[in-house]
Design an enzyme around this catalytic site. Structure first.
Site, mmCIF file in Angstrom:
data_model
loop_
_atom_site.group_PDB
_atom_site.id
_atom_site.type_symbol
_atom_site.label_atom_id
_atom_site.label_comp_id
_atom_site.label_asym_id
_atom_site.label_seq_id
_atom_site.Cartn_x
_atom_site.Cartn_y
_atom_site.Cartn_z
ATOM 1 N N ASN A 147 0.976 -0.888 -0.098
ATOM 2 C CA ASN A 147 0.350 0.013 -0.295
ATOM 3 C C ASN A 147 0.640 1.388 -0.208
ATOM 4 O OD1 ASN A 147 0.671 -1.245 2.204
ATOM 5 N ND2 ASN A 147 -0.842 0.409 3.587
ATOM 6 N N LYS A 170 12.844 -7.402 1.148
ATOM 7 C CA LYS A 170 11.024 -7.908 0.202
ATOM 8 C C LYS A 170 10.430 -7.188 -0.138
ATOM 9 C CE LYS A 170 8.307 -11.463 0.857
ATOM 10 N NZ LYS A 170 7.514 -10.636 -0.794
ATOM 11 N N PRO A 171 9.822 -6.034 -1.645
ATOM 12 C CA PRO A 171 8.767 -5.710 -1.153
ATOM 13 C C PRO A 171 7.225 -7.034 -1.350
ATOM 14 C CG PRO A 171 10.514 -6.545 -3.006
ATOM 15 C CD PRO A 171 10.884 -6.617 -1.906
ATOM 16 N N ALA A 172 6.350 -6.488 -1.172
ATOM 17 C CA ALA A 172 5.493 -7.050 -1.610
ATOM 18 C C ALA A 172 5.376 -7.531 -3.059
ATOM 19 C CB ALA A 172 3.955 -6.329 -1.505
ATOM 20 N N GLU A 245 4.232 -4.290 12.451
ATOM 21 C CA GLU A 245 3.291 -2.657 12.295
ATOM 22 C C GLU A 245 2.477 -3.603 11.790
ATOM 23 O OE1 GLU A 245 0.472 -0.377 11.120
ATOM 24 O OE2 GLU A 245 2.102 0.587 9.777
ATOM 25 N N LEU A 246 1.332 -3.695 12.872
ATOM 26 C CA LEU A 246 0.232 -5.080 11.809
ATOM 27 C C LEU A 246 -0.900 -4.334 11.292
ATOM 28 C CD1 LEU A 246 0.787 -8.000 14.155
ATOM 29 C CD2 LEU A 246 2.284 -7.301 11.816
ATOM 30 N N CYS A 279 -3.374 0.808 7.033
ATOM 31 C CA CYS A 279 -3.428 0.063 8.434
ATOM 32 C C CYS A 279 -4.259 0.989 9.297
ATOM 33 C CB CYS A 279 -2.636 -0.361 8.494
ATOM 34 S SG CYS A 279 -1.053 0.867 8.812
ATOM 35 N N GLU A 380 -9.995 -5.610 9.276
ATOM 36 C CA GLU A 380 -9.134 -4.467 8.942
ATOM 37 C C GLU A 380 -10.720 -5.395 7.445
ATOM 38 O OE1 GLU A 380 -5.754 -3.016 8.335
ATOM 39 O OE2 GLU A 380 -5.467 -5.213 8.597
#
Length: 481
Positions: A147, A170-172, A245-246, A279, A380
């Site tokens: 995001n 490691k990116p998404a 950070e979730l 988030c 969420e």
């Protein structure tokens, strides 16, 4: 585009690749290597070798390089922002702004780094000194979501580099191109080979290989709570440090004495930024019953003005959702709310026809008459859906706000500052905004409580998360002549 390991563009030995698609059109933008555990090992070995040199670079020199890297990011913000717009779908203006804002954070971390200090403890014993120093934790693995791929990477990267650590990122899967482009830009700006590496591939394969490897000493992750729990469990097998950070399910409370125009504007702008894909957005609103309908009308008015389309189009406020999974989750919450008696004031249906058929476009959706039996108030969303329900007493509002496993952010709107501050104290969250919502500052801590994470990022708090204490006991003898 290949992976970036030890200062060079590198393909995976397996030769496997994955397409990266534009979520607005479905078109293939580029391909990236579908890396393996062997690629993870190569990147970590490069980072470990670079660590022996980078940690010895004086912090003032690291700060100088980091400031130079920030300037290079600003100069390349158009190029990186364009890639970000292509792979994420966010409007181009916002994509460029993300890169520039991340560059600002690099500068903040550089300034905080030169203020790192140790201690010389006083001792009652003659001929003895006790020194407390700060050392880099070591090689860091940074795993980032789709995001805000640049900003959330720099949350970790900027702190790690100034602390003297090296990084493997490691990116998404959906948004690797902007991160790879950033690696090239920072290397050209003078960040040495091996200090910042980027690998791509499936999280269950290359991601797990990175986390379980013997070399890294810290894992920094932003993403979903369930993934964070799995990462923490795997990292614990080798006692690695973690910053997590979730997820969030963030409440806003609007009292009857609030300025409703300010509240509605702030809530809509925040809830639907980046198409709701972040988030700490406002996910649910509790409005005091006396102003419930007036607030709903204002929220619907503001939300109805938000235009949706391809991020490269002029005057577009919201782009597509990044993929089918994210769209399906948001849409399922709308369907669930409707089935349980909620009113859909705006949006609520996927946009179709013409170019809309090529991507996952969902307009800003206001769900009225929501309650805690609905998913939109408990899970969420990560999409442009906002639940609103009335409340009667302040104590009820706080109870509702805290009735969640998450604790990332909260928001309070009230004309009585004393009550607003009391509510802010009572909300279980890492950050609380009162009477407006603006971006989180770079010089204060950001992170959550409960299942929203472990640790803090940004400012000196972020730098400290990449440092270890070392205590040295010195015994000496000297004779004064």
């Amino acid at each position: 585009m290949d992976m970036f390991i030890d200062g060079a563009w590198t393909a995976t030995a397996s030769g496997a690749t994955r397409d990266v698609r534009n979520p607005a059109t479905g078109a293939v933008i580029d391909t990236v290597p579908w890396g393996t555990a062997d690629d993870a090992d190569r990147a970590l070995q490069a980072a470990a070798a670079a660590l022996t040199r980078w940690r010895k670079v004086p912090v003032e020199e690291r700060a100088r390089l980091q400031h130079r890297a920030a300037e290079a990011m600003r100069a390349a913000s158009g190029e990186i922002g364009r890639l970000l717009c292509l792979e994420l779908g966010r409007p181009l203006k916002g994509a460029v702004a993300e890169v520039r804002r991340a560059a600002d954070l690099l500068d903040v971390y550089a300034e905080e780094g030169v203020r790192i200090h140790g201690e010389l403890r006083q001792s009652t014993l003659p001929g003895e000194k006790v020194l407390v120093s700060r050392e880099p934790v070591g090689v860091v693995v940074a795993i980032t979501p789709f995001n805000y791929p640049i900003n959330l990477l720099v949350f970790k990267l900027g702190a790690a580099l100034i602390a003297g650590c090296t990084v493997v990122a490691k990116p998404a899967d959906d948004t690797p191109l902007s991160t790879l482009a950033l690696a090239g830009v920072l290397h050209e700006a003078g960040i040495p080979a091996g200090v910042f590496n980027v690998v791509t591939g499936r999280g269950s394969e290359i991601g797990s290989a990175l986390i379980g490897h013997r070399i890294p000493r810290k894992i920094a992750f932003t993403g979903g709570t369930e993934a964070g729990k799995k990462i923490a469990a795997l990292a614990a097998q080798t006692m690695k440090r973690v910053t997590l950070e979730l997820g969030g399910q963030c409440p806003a409370i609007v009292r009857a004495d609030a300025d409703l125009d300010v509240a509605a504007r702030a809530i809509v702008n925040h809830a639907f930024a980046n198409s709701g894909q972040f988030c700490y957005r406002v996910n649910r609103v509790y409005a005091q019953r006396a102003i419930y309908e007036p607030l709903l009308a204002r929220l619907a008015e503001h939300a109805g003005r938000l235009t949706v389309g391809d991020g490269f189009a002029e005057d577009v406020a919201m782009g597509p959702l990044v993929n089918e999974k994210i769209f399906a989750n948001a849409y399922a919450q709308i369907v669930d709310a409707e089935a349980k008696g909620a009113r859909i004031l705006t949006g609520g249906r996927r946009l179709t026809g013409g170019a809309f058929d090529l991507g996952f476009f969902l307009p800003a959706t206001i769900v009225a008459d929501a309650d805690h039996g609905m998913k939109v108030m408990r899970e969420e969303t990560f999409g442009p859906v906002l639940g609103v329900m009335p409340y009667d007493s302040d104590l009820e509002a706080i109870e509702r706000a805290n009735d969640t496993p998450y604790g990332l952010a909260g928001f309070v709107f009230s004309g009585d500052v004393g009550i607003a501050l009391t509510m802010a104290d009572a909300i279980e969250a890492g950050s609380v905004w009162i009477n407006d919502i603006h971006r989180s500052r770079h010089d204060v801590p950001f992170g959550g409580v409960k299942e929203s994470g472990i640790g803090r990022e940004k400012g000196r708090y972020g730098v400290e998360a990449y440092l270890e204490y070392k205590t040295t006991y010195l015994t000496y003898r000297g004779v004064l002549a």
